[in-house]
Structures are given as structure tokens and as C-alpha cells.
Design an enzyme around this catalytic site. Structure first.
Site, PDB file in Angstrom:
ATOM      1  N   SER A 196      -2.431   3.983  -9.033  1.00 29.83           N
ATOM      2  CA  SER A 196      -2.676   5.376  -9.432  1.00 29.83           C
ATOM      3  C   SER A 196      -1.455   5.788 -10.249  1.00 29.83           C
ATOM      4  O   SER A 196      -0.405   5.140 -10.158  1.00 29.83           O
ATOM      5  CB  SER A 196      -2.758   6.248  -8.167  1.00 29.83           C
ATOM      6  OG  SER A 196      -2.599   7.618  -8.480  1.00 29.83           O
ATOM      7  N   TYR A 245       0.073   8.779   0.327  1.00 32.07           N
ATOM      8  CA  TYR A 245      -0.620   8.233  -0.845  1.00 32.07           C
ATOM      9  C   TYR A 245       0.384   7.742  -1.883  1.00 32.07           C
ATOM     10  O   TYR A 245       0.275   6.635  -2.414  1.00 32.07           O
ATOM     11  CB  TYR A 245      -1.529   9.324  -1.423  1.00 32.07           C
ATOM     12  CG  TYR A 245      -2.489   8.870  -2.495  1.00 32.07           C
ATOM     13  CD1 TYR A 245      -3.727   8.328  -2.157  1.00 32.07           C
ATOM     14  CD2 TYR A 245      -2.180   9.003  -3.849  1.00 32.07           C
ATOM     15  CE1 TYR A 245      -4.630   7.928  -3.134  1.00 32.07           C
ATOM     16  CE2 TYR A 245      -3.065   8.603  -4.832  1.00 32.07           C
ATOM     17  CZ  TYR A 245      -4.296   8.071  -4.469  1.00 32.07           C
ATOM     18  OH  TYR A 245      -5.182   7.671  -5.456  1.00 32.07           O
TER      19      TYR A 245
END
Ligand code: NAD
Length: 258
Positions: A140, A153
Site C-alpha cells: 500500500s 496497517y
């Protein structure tokens, strides 16, 4: 187009979103597909089968190392080889560090990071035997930069970028490559949950919440399409990408150029 005919791809978390788009993109190039994930598997399998390839499903929970080992063994047994491994399964939870529940921390690290270690650990011996393999880790932009309220995350995604580099280096003299893809905002069920939370918090419509979310970080003001990530994955699996090794390739509407 059948550049991957005779090859097998396992895409973790391929019942929806980015994983499903990658599975379809690889199937369109002839790869047989092992589907995994907790979403609507029958609909996913039907879409992938329509590309004219063989498809199977394994419901391994990517937070459970023993189930991951079984997933890899089952894939190799079912199709004869596992050539392309796409580590895509992922979840999200948002809270400040002091409020972040420990169980959410543990499950995000397990699903978004440790699972990619376990799949690679079990898949690499077969790839080495055949001296060909592609490992794509779906990281990401949060593998490159941070945002508030996403401690687990961001930690997991930075970790997977590191794992990508090590895996690439250890196999640099072989036909096995490992790379990461770092998407910005892609409108999938994972992001829709964040849009819903924002719409509720600000008392605005879904459309207004979507625009606010994407334009806050992404200069283009538009979402990345799952199919665009699929096309990048196809390139990274192809012959022209044999010297692309250990990169963290962002597709983020300009997010990390700022
Ligand atoms: P999604 O929710 O549509 O898909 C996630 C997939 O993972 C689903 O198939 C789900 O069933 C599966 N999954 C979740 N927990 C699992 C578990 N324990 N075991 C097996 N499968 C499990 O989300 P998405 O947006 O398509 O996300 C896919 C990947 O892309 C994730 O790793 C995510 O972090 C990453 N990503 C997404 C965006 C975005 O904007 N959507 C941006 C950057 C990175």
C-alpha cells in the site's frame, strides 16, 4: 492472450476487490487460479472460470499458519505447480495508538504481514526446483508513508515492503522475482467501510464522503481502479519484468509524489 498458460496462480483474498481483479487479469492471460478469501466465493469463481481456465478454492484463514501451509500444499497437489503467488489478503482497523485494541493489532499483523512470510516460506522450494516464480506482495502507499489511526496497517505494510526486498535479494540469481505493489485509494469493500464511517461522522452523503476521502490524499482526485492493479500484476509476472526485483511500485494518483 495466453502468456501464463500452464502456470498456476494463487491469489490470497481473491473473493473481492483488488485480489479478484488480479485473479481475473491473470486468468485472462491463461493462468489457472486458486481462489482464497471469505467473500462471495461462488460469484468470484464464476467470473474467473469465464476466462476459460481451471479454478479451485481453498478457504484458509490467513491468520493461521497451519491453514496457510495446507493452502500451498493443496494448490501444488491440485495443479501440479504453484508459479505465481499474490499475497493480497488484508484487513483494516482505525484508532489512535492508545485506543488500538490489542486483538486488532495482532490480527492485522497476522493477516497483512505474517501470512506473506508463511505463503512464501512454503511456496519458494517448489519455485526454486523449477527456477521460475513470481511473488507479488500487495502492500500500500502505507508501506511507504504513514497516516494517523492506522498503526497496525502502516506497520504491517512497511514490514511487507521489507519482506519483499529480502525475498527478492535471496532469489536474485534465480528466475524467481518478488515485488510489491503500493496502491493509493482503490474503491473496494475495505475502503467503502471507511467511506461509510466518514459519511456517518460528517453527516454527508456517500458521494460527498468518497470525494472528501480521495481528494484529501490523492492529487488526481480519482480512485485507482482494481483492474489497473491487475494490469500491473500481469506486467510484473511477464518476461519483460524479469529484472524488476525488490521494488515497491506505487500506483497512487500522485499521493507519494507530494
Ligand atoms: P477487500 O476487503 O475487497 O478484500 C480483502 C480480501 O481479503 C477479501 O477477499 C477477504 O475475504 C480477504 N480476507 C480478509 N481476511 C482474511 C483472512 N483472515 N483469511 C483469508 N482471506 C481474508 O479489500 P481490498 O481493498 O481489495 O484489499 C486487498 C489488499 O489491497 C489488502 O492487502 C489491502 O491492504 C490492499 N490495499 C487496498 C487499498 C484500497 O484502497 N482498497 C489500498 C492499498 C492497499
Amino acid at each position: 492472450m495466453s502468456q501464463f498458460k500452464g502456470k498456476t496462480a494463487l491469489v490470497t483474498g481473491s473473493t473481492s476487490g483488488i485480489g479478484l481483479a488480479i485473479a481475473i487479469a491473470l486468468a485472462k492471460q491463461g493462468a489457472n487460479i486458486m481462489v482464497n478469501g471469505f467473500g462471495e466465493k461462488d460469484a468470484a469463481i464464476t467470473q474467473i472460470k469465464a476466462c476459460g481456465v481451471e479454478v479451485d478454492y481453498h478457504g484458509a484463514d490467513m491468520s493461521k499458519p497451519a491453514e496457510i501451509e495446507d493452502l500451498i500444499k493443496h494448490t501444488e497437489k491440485r495443479f501440479g505447480t504453484l508459479d505465481i503467488l499474490v499475497n493480497n489478503a488484508g484487513i483494516q482497523f482505525t484508532a489512535n495508538v492508545e485506543d488500538f485494541p490489542a486483538d486488532k493489532w495482532e490480527s492485522i499483523i497476522a493477516i497483512n504481514l505474517s501470512s506473506a512470510f508463511y505463503t512464501s516460506h512454503h511456496a519458494l522450494p517448489g519455485m526454486k526446483k523449477r527456477n521460475w516464480g513470481r511473488i507479488i506482495n500487495i502492500a500500500s502507499i502505507h508501506g511507504l508513508v504513514a497516516s494517523t489511526q492506522k498503526a497496525a496497517y502502516v506497520a504491517a505494510k512497511h514490514g511487507i515492503v521489507g519482506l519483499t526486498k529480502v525475498t527478492a535479494l535471496e532469489n536474485a540469481k534465480t528466475g524467481i522475482t518478488c515485488n510489491a505493489i503500493c496502491p493509493g485509494w482503490v474503491l473496494t469493500p475495505l475502503v467503502q467501510k471507511q467511506v461509510d464511517a466518514r459519511a456517518q461522522r460528517d453527516g454527508v452523503s456517500d458521494e460527498v464522503a468518497k470525494n472528501a476521502l480521495v481528494s484529501e490524499k490523492q492529487p488526481s482526485g480519482g480512485f485507482v481502479a482494481p483492474e489497473q492493479i491487475g494490469a500491473l500484476a500481469v506486467f510484473l509476472c511477464g518476461a519483460d519484468a524479469s529484472e524488476v526485483r525488490g521494488v515497491a511500485w506505487n500506483m497512487d494518483g500522485g499521493w507519494t509524489a507530494q
